[in-house]
Write a protein that holds these residues in place. Structure first.
Motif, PDB file in Angstrom:
ATOM      1  N   LYS A 173      20.342   5.285 -18.304  1.00  0.00           N
ATOM      2  CA  LYS A 173      20.468   4.683 -16.965  1.00  0.00           C
ATOM      3  C   LYS A 173      21.477   5.467 -16.133  1.00  0.00           C
ATOM      4  O   LYS A 173      21.277   5.717 -14.944  1.00  0.00           O
ATOM      5  CB  LYS A 173      20.912   3.222 -17.083  1.00  0.00           C
ATOM      6  CG  LYS A 173      19.825   2.301 -17.597  1.00  0.00           C
ATOM      7  CD  LYS A 173      20.254   0.840 -17.463  1.00  0.00           C
ATOM      8  CE  LYS A 173      19.142  -0.068 -17.925  1.00  0.00           C
ATOM      9  NZ  LYS A 173      19.446  -0.802 -19.145  1.00  0.00           N
ATOM     10  N   GLU A 298      15.625   7.266 -22.606  1.00  0.00           N
ATOM     11  CA  GLU A 298      16.114   6.096 -21.857  1.00  0.00           C
ATOM     12  C   GLU A 298      16.057   6.351 -20.355  1.00  0.00           C
ATOM     13  O   GLU A 298      15.774   5.449 -19.572  1.00  0.00           O
ATOM     14  CB  GLU A 298      17.580   5.821 -22.212  1.00  0.00           C
ATOM     15  CG  GLU A 298      17.808   5.053 -23.489  1.00  0.00           C
ATOM     16  CD  GLU A 298      19.303   5.006 -23.824  1.00  0.00           C
ATOM     17  OE1 GLU A 298      19.615   4.882 -25.006  1.00  0.00           O
ATOM     18  OE2 GLU A 298      20.140   5.119 -22.906  1.00  0.00           O
ATOM     19  N   HIS A 300      13.905   8.241 -18.697  1.00  0.00           N
ATOM     20  CA  HIS A 300      12.517   8.091 -18.230  1.00  0.00           C
ATOM     21  C   HIS A 300      12.104   6.630 -18.210  1.00  0.00           C
ATOM     22  O   HIS A 300      11.470   6.168 -17.255  1.00  0.00           O
ATOM     23  CB  HIS A 300      11.572   8.925 -19.102  1.00  0.00           C
ATOM     24  CG  HIS A 300      11.722  10.397 -18.841  1.00  0.00           C
ATOM     25  ND1 HIS A 300      11.323  10.996 -17.667  1.00  0.00           N
ATOM     26  CD2 HIS A 300      12.264  11.384 -19.582  1.00  0.00           C
ATOM     27  CE1 HIS A 300      11.605  12.290 -17.701  1.00  0.00           C
ATOM     28  NE2 HIS A 300      12.176  12.550 -18.857  1.00  0.00           N
ATOM     29  N   GLN A 301      12.509   5.878 -19.255  1.00  0.00           N
ATOM     30  CA  GLN A 301      12.190   4.433 -19.296  1.00  0.00           C
ATOM     31  C   GLN A 301      12.824   3.717 -18.114  1.00  0.00           C
ATOM     32  O   GLN A 301      12.186   2.907 -17.437  1.00  0.00           O
ATOM     33  CB  GLN A 301      12.771   3.809 -20.562  1.00  0.00           C
ATOM     34  CG  GLN A 301      11.830   3.793 -21.736  1.00  0.00           C
ATOM     35  CD  GLN A 301      12.588   3.345 -22.994  1.00  0.00           C
ATOM     36  OE1 GLN A 301      13.587   2.651 -22.919  1.00  0.00           O
ATOM     37  NE2 GLN A 301      12.091   3.770 -24.140  1.00  0.00           N
ATOM     38  N   ALA A 302      14.083   4.014 -17.868  1.00  0.00           N
ATOM     39  CA  ALA A 302      14.802   3.350 -16.773  1.00  0.00           C
ATOM     40  C   ALA A 302      14.134   3.679 -15.442  1.00  0.00           C
ATOM     41  O   ALA A 302      14.044   2.818 -14.555  1.00  0.00           O
ATOM     42  CB  ALA A 302      16.265   3.790 -16.758  1.00  0.00           C
ATOM     43  N   TYR A 303      13.648   4.901 -15.316  1.00  0.00           N
ATOM     44  CA  TYR A 303      12.966   5.310 -14.075  1.00  0.00           C
ATOM     45  C   TYR A 303      11.696   4.490 -13.884  1.00  0.00           C
ATOM     46  O   TYR A 303      11.410   3.981 -12.805  1.00  0.00           O
ATOM     47  CB  TYR A 303      12.645   6.805 -14.135  1.00  0.00           C
ATOM     48  CG  TYR A 303      11.927   7.323 -12.908  1.00  0.00           C
ATOM     49  CD1 TYR A 303      12.615   7.486 -11.709  1.00  0.00           C
ATOM     50  CD2 TYR A 303      10.576   7.640 -12.950  1.00  0.00           C
ATOM     51  CE1 TYR A 303      11.975   7.947 -10.573  1.00  0.00           C
ATOM     52  CE2 TYR A 303       9.923   8.111 -11.813  1.00  0.00           C
ATOM     53  CZ  TYR A 303      10.624   8.257 -10.628  1.00  0.00           C
ATOM     54  OH  TYR A 303       9.988   8.710  -9.513  1.00  0.00           O
ATOM     55  N   ASP A 304      10.916   4.337 -14.999  1.00  0.00           N
ATOM     56  CA  ASP A 304       9.663   3.572 -14.924  1.00  0.00           C
ATOM     57  C   ASP A 304       9.912   2.098 -14.592  1.00  0.00           C
ATOM     58  O   ASP A 304       9.074   1.446 -13.986  1.00  0.00           O
ATOM     59  CB  ASP A 304       8.893   3.668 -16.252  1.00  0.00           C
ATOM     60  CG  ASP A 304       8.358   5.071 -16.476  1.00  0.00           C
ATOM     61  OD1 ASP A 304       8.249   5.818 -15.474  1.00  0.00           O
ATOM     62  OD2 ASP A 304       8.082   5.438 -17.639  1.00  0.00           O
ATOM     63  N   GLN A 305      11.054   1.584 -15.046  1.00  0.00           N
ATOM     64  CA  GLN A 305      11.331   0.150 -14.852  1.00  0.00           C
ATOM     65  C   GLN A 305      12.109  -0.142 -13.569  1.00  0.00           C
ATOM     66  O   GLN A 305      12.452  -1.288 -13.287  1.00  0.00           O
ATOM     67  CB  GLN A 305      12.132  -0.380 -16.044  1.00  0.00           C
ATOM     68  CG  GLN A 305      11.305  -0.462 -17.314  1.00  0.00           C
ATOM     69  CD  GLN A 305      12.172  -0.623 -18.566  1.00  0.00           C
ATOM     70  OE1 GLN A 305      13.394  -0.736 -18.473  1.00  0.00           O
ATOM     71  NE2 GLN A 305      11.538  -0.612 -19.727  1.00  0.00           N
ATOM     72  N   LEU A 306      12.397   0.894 -12.816  1.00  0.00           N
ATOM     73  CA  LEU A 306      13.233   0.729 -11.617  1.00  0.00           C
ATOM     74  C   LEU A 306      12.550  -0.182 -10.599  1.00  0.00           C
ATOM     75  O   LEU A 306      11.376  -0.003 -10.283  1.00  0.00           O
ATOM     76  CB  LEU A 306      13.440   2.115 -10.989  1.00  0.00           C
ATOM     77  CG  LEU A 306      14.696   2.352 -10.178  1.00  0.00           C
ATOM     78  CD1 LEU A 306      15.966   2.037 -10.969  1.00  0.00           C
ATOM     79  CD2 LEU A 306      14.733   3.812  -9.720  1.00  0.00           C
ATOM     80  N   VAL A 307      13.276  -1.181 -10.104  1.00  0.00           N
ATOM     81  CA  VAL A 307      12.742  -2.064  -9.066  1.00  0.00           C
ATOM     82  C   VAL A 307      13.624  -1.905  -7.833  1.00  0.00           C
ATOM     83  O   VAL A 307      14.836  -2.069  -7.901  1.00  0.00           O
ATOM     84  CB  VAL A 307      12.785  -3.545  -9.537  1.00  0.00           C
ATOM     85  CG1 VAL A 307      12.258  -4.453  -8.443  1.00  0.00           C
ATOM     86  CG2 VAL A 307      12.002  -3.712 -10.823  1.00  0.00           C
TER      87      VAL A 307
END
Ligand code: FMN
Length: 308
Positions: A173, A298, A300-307
């Motif tokens: 993150k 993490e 890339h995951q955080a990027y995908d989950q970004l709101v």
């Protein structure tokens, strides 16, 4: 420009040059794991640095670099040694490396000064630096006044060269945040103290694992040499010396000596355990490669989950 492309490495991650810790062997291990390993020349003399450069060259074929602390009395000789030894990348700390940049560039080196302010970032850009490592005061070791969050965007607006973000990166993150602030990659220190390969005493690693969010303190603010360390007996004594008006050079020697005590002897009471505020996020000792892979995944995951 992506940092991994600029430096010809796998991950956009530089291992901060840590005086008395980042040996040639450690730098090589980091470079072999896909980051940029740096030899921390801060506590070395020229001969010792030369030995570490040779060890690093033997142990990795990947790019590596050297971090020179400009207050080192042999900084000038070290600057020349890097040219003679064809070290591909140099980072500098604690000052303005302006006088060395032209010679380094003529030798084909990549020059990345660490800067704690917009003014120094602009000066080194003018002198020919390839990028700047912008370090916020969340970081472990010698620090400036400003936080990563406040400083990085101001430097990004003020220079045209790539900006590398340092200080407070220990998760995907935070890596993502570094990109959002305008960075092209990061430099990390504290998270690598808790790596299997890091050559610090196990007691030092244990102190990092035990640390909480509020476990670090800054010594040396009065003397003008602020250093972030884990709170212990030494930190209290240092502050006492400082308030008593102890001479600046003596205080600096006191810190360097006490870092060695922590690193080599594992003295967690009177040793200086340099570490950043993210120490509270580190709960496990892992191989460097795993640390890098987790940071990237993490992120890339955080990027995908970004709101937003
Ligand atoms: C134990 C320790 C020693 C350090 N020594 C140096 C040094 O000799 N030269 C330097 O430029 N930065 C030094 N730093 C700063 C790191 O290179 C890096 O910029 C910083 O650790 C990044 O912030 P982080 O600690 O939050 O990851 C040191 C950091 C630590 C934790």
């Amino acid at each position: 420009m992506k940092l991994n492309e600029l430096l010809n490495i796998k991950y956009p991650i530089i291992q901060g040059g840590m005086a008395n810790i980042a040996s040639g062997e450690f730098a090589a291990a980091v470079s072999n794991a896909g980051g940029l390993g740096l030899i921390g020349a801060g506590g070395m003399d020229v001969e010792t640095l030369k030995e570490h450069i040779h060890i690093c060259k033997q142990k990795t074929k990947n790019p590596f670099g050297v971090n020179i602390m400009l207050m080192n009395p042999q900084a000038k000789q070290m600057a020349q040694l890097l040219i003679d030894e064809k070290v591909p990348i140099v980072t500098t700390g604690a000052g303005n490396p302006g006088t060395y940049i032209q010679a380094w560039k003529e030798a084909g080196m990549i020059v990345l000064p660490v800067v704690p302010s917009v003014a120094l970032a602009k000066r080194v850009e003018k002198a020919g630096a390839d990028g700047v490592i912008v370090e916020g005061c969340e970081a472990g070791g010698h620090i400036g006044e400003l936080t990563t969050m406040a400083l990085v965007p101001q430097v990004v607006e003020s220079v045209s060269i790539p900006v590398i973000v340092a200080g407070g990166i220990a998760s995907g993150k935070q890596l993502l945040a570094a990109y959002a602030l305008g960075g092209c990659g990061v430099q990390v220190g504290t998270i690598l103290l808790a790596s299997e390969e890091c050559p610090i005493h196990p007691n030092y690693k244990e102190a990092i694992l035990k640390a909480k969010d509020v476990s670090t303190v800054v010594t040396g603010r009065i003397a003008g040499t602020p250093v972030r360390i884990i709170k212990n007996k030494m930190a209290k004594e240092y502050v006492k010396k400082e308030k008593a008006g102890t001479d600046l050079m003596e205080l600096e020697k006191y810190t360097l000596g006490s870092l060695k005590r922590a690193v080599l002897e594992g003295d967690v009471d009177t040793g200086s355990l340099m570490a950043g505020q993210v120490a509270g996020m580190i709960h496990e000792i892992k191989p460097v490669k795993q640390i890098f892979e987790e940071l990237m995944n993490e992120c890339h995951q955080a990027y995908d989950q970004l709101v937003i």
